[in-house]
Scaffold this motif. Structure first.
Motif, PDB file in Angstrom:
ATOM      1  N   ALA A 115       0.836  -1.203   0.000  1.00 40.06           N
ATOM      2  CA  ALA A 115       0.000   0.000   0.000  1.00 40.06           C
ATOM      3  C   ALA A 115       0.872   1.256   0.000  1.00 40.06           C
ATOM      4  N   LEU A 116       1.970   1.225   0.751  1.00 41.51           N
ATOM      5  CA  LEU A 116       2.890   2.367   0.782  1.00 41.51           C
ATOM      6  C   LEU A 116       3.518   2.595  -0.595  1.00 41.51           C
ATOM      7  N   LEU A 117       3.923   1.534  -1.255  1.00 39.73           N
ATOM      8  CA  LEU A 117       4.498   1.669  -2.592  1.00 39.73           C
ATOM      9  C   LEU A 117       3.465   2.213  -3.585  1.00 39.73           C
ATOM     10  N   ARG A 118       2.223   1.749  -3.466  1.00 34.54           N
ATOM     11  CA  ARG A 118       1.155   2.275  -4.331  1.00 34.54           C
ATOM     12  C   ARG A 118       0.945   3.765  -4.083  1.00 34.54           C
ATOM     13  N   LEU A 119       0.946   4.148  -2.796  1.00 36.54           N
ATOM     14  CA  LEU A 119       0.774   5.552  -2.429  1.00 36.54           C
ATOM     15  C   LEU A 119       1.877   6.422  -3.046  1.00 36.54           C
ATOM     16  N   LEU A 120       3.075   5.864  -3.094  1.00 37.15           N
ATOM     17  CA  LEU A 120       4.223   6.594  -3.653  1.00 37.15           C
ATOM     18  C   LEU A 120       4.362   6.415  -5.166  1.00 37.15           C
ATOM     19  N   HIS A 121       3.432   5.682  -5.754  1.00 41.04           N
ATOM     20  CA  HIS A 121       3.439   5.414  -7.201  1.00 41.04           C
ATOM     21  C   HIS A 121       4.720   4.710  -7.642  1.00 41.04           C
ATOM     22  N   VAL A 122       5.124   3.707  -6.853  1.00 42.67           N
ATOM     23  CA  VAL A 122       6.321   2.919  -7.171  1.00 42.67           C
ATOM     24  C   VAL A 122       5.868   1.530  -7.585  1.00 42.67           C
ATOM     25  N   ASP A 179       7.653  -4.062  -9.839  1.00 40.91           N
ATOM     26  CA  ASP A 179       8.156  -4.835 -10.975  1.00 40.91           C
ATOM     27  C   ASP A 179       9.273  -4.105 -11.708  1.00 40.91           C
ATOM     28  N   HIS A 180       9.363  -2.793 -11.532  1.00 42.07           N
ATOM     29  CA  HIS A 180      10.357  -1.998 -12.251  1.00 42.07           C
ATOM     30  C   HIS A 180      11.416  -1.374 -11.349  1.00 42.07           C
ATOM     31  N   HIS A 181      11.351  -1.618 -10.052  1.00 41.06           N
ATOM     32  CA  HIS A 181      12.307  -1.032  -9.111  1.00 41.06           C
ATOM     33  C   HIS A 181      12.866  -2.121  -8.196  1.00 41.06           C
ATOM     34  N   HIS A 182      14.152  -2.333  -8.293  1.00 42.86           N
ATOM     35  CA  HIS A 182      14.815  -3.358  -7.482  1.00 42.86           C
ATOM     36  C   HIS A 182      14.609  -3.108  -5.987  1.00 42.86           C
ATOM     37  N   TYR A 183      14.793  -1.855  -5.564  1.00 46.22           N
ATOM     38  CA  TYR A 183      14.684  -1.548  -4.131  1.00 46.22           C
ATOM     39  C   TYR A 183      13.253  -1.732  -3.621  1.00 46.22           C
ATOM     40  N   ALA A 184      12.280  -1.514  -4.468  1.00 47.32           N
ATOM     41  CA  ALA A 184      10.903  -1.749  -4.065  1.00 47.32           C
ATOM     42  C   ALA A 184      10.679  -3.236  -3.795  1.00 47.32           C
ATOM     43  N   GLN A 185      11.270  -4.061  -4.615  1.00 51.91           N
ATOM     44  CA  GLN A 185      11.141  -5.515  -4.417  1.00 51.91           C
ATOM     45  C   GLN A 185      11.877  -5.941  -3.147  1.00 51.91           C
ATOM     46  N   VAL A 186      13.039  -5.362  -2.901  1.00 52.41           N
ATOM     47  CA  VAL A 186      13.781  -5.639  -1.657  1.00 52.41           C
ATOM     48  C   VAL A 186      12.935  -5.224  -0.453  1.00 52.41           C
TER      49      VAL A 186
END
Length: 165
Positions: A51-58, A61-68
């Motif tokens: 939910a936090l990543l969605r809020l930040l529009h991240v 699938d396209h950001h390594h650190y988001a997956q980490v």
């Protein structure tokens, strides 16, 4: 002569209070993070992270650190969250005690700031060598300024006490 000493004392107090304010802010931020950890107890950390990543529009699938970040959230347990909160509380208490001592011009707090700041220097230097960013440079420089200023205060006080004795 007396006016110069008064001006120097005001500068010293202003510098000590600036460092105290920084330490208070660091303690407050970490304490808030600890409360954040507690707020995740008994919740699905993966859902919260997503939910936090969605809020930040991240897009993970396209950001390594988001997956980490999502993988870290997936490995969180209630016990780990409580341990993080306890660590944050302990760190915050140390920062608050240091801030109080510096604000009140306590000698022990100057020593504490000198030693605790010096302990971070090797780690900050390593991070700077590993990955040079403006933030890493600023953190190291600010910490070095504080460490050397506290050293200056302690050496000046020692010299002054030697002159009196």
């Amino acid at each position: 002569m007396e006016h110069a000493r008064t001006v120097e004392n005001h500068r010293r107090l202003a510098a000590l209070r600036a460092v105290a304010s920084l330490e208070l802010a660091k303690g407050a931020v970490v304490l808030l993070l600890g409360f954040g950890a507690v707020s995740l107890v008994h919740k699905d950390a993966w859902d919260v992270a997503e939910a936090l990543l969605r809020l930040l529009h991240v897009n993970p699938d396209h950001h390594h650190y988001a997956q980490v970040f999502l993988n870290l959230a997936d490995n969180l347990t209630d016990a780990k969250l409580w341990a993080m909160a306890a660590g944050a509380a302990a760190y915050s208490i140390l920062r608050f005690v240091e801030a109080y001592g510096l604000w009140r011009e306590r000698t022990w707090a100057e020593w504490f700031a000198l030693i605790s700041g010096a302990l971070y220097v090797p780690f900050e230097a390593y991070e700077l060598v590993r990955r040079t960013t403006p933030i890493h440079v600023a953190v190291l420089l600010i910490n070095l300024i504080i460490v050397f200023y506290m050293l200056y205060l302690r050496l000046s006080a020692r010299k002054e006490s030697d002159l009196i004795a």
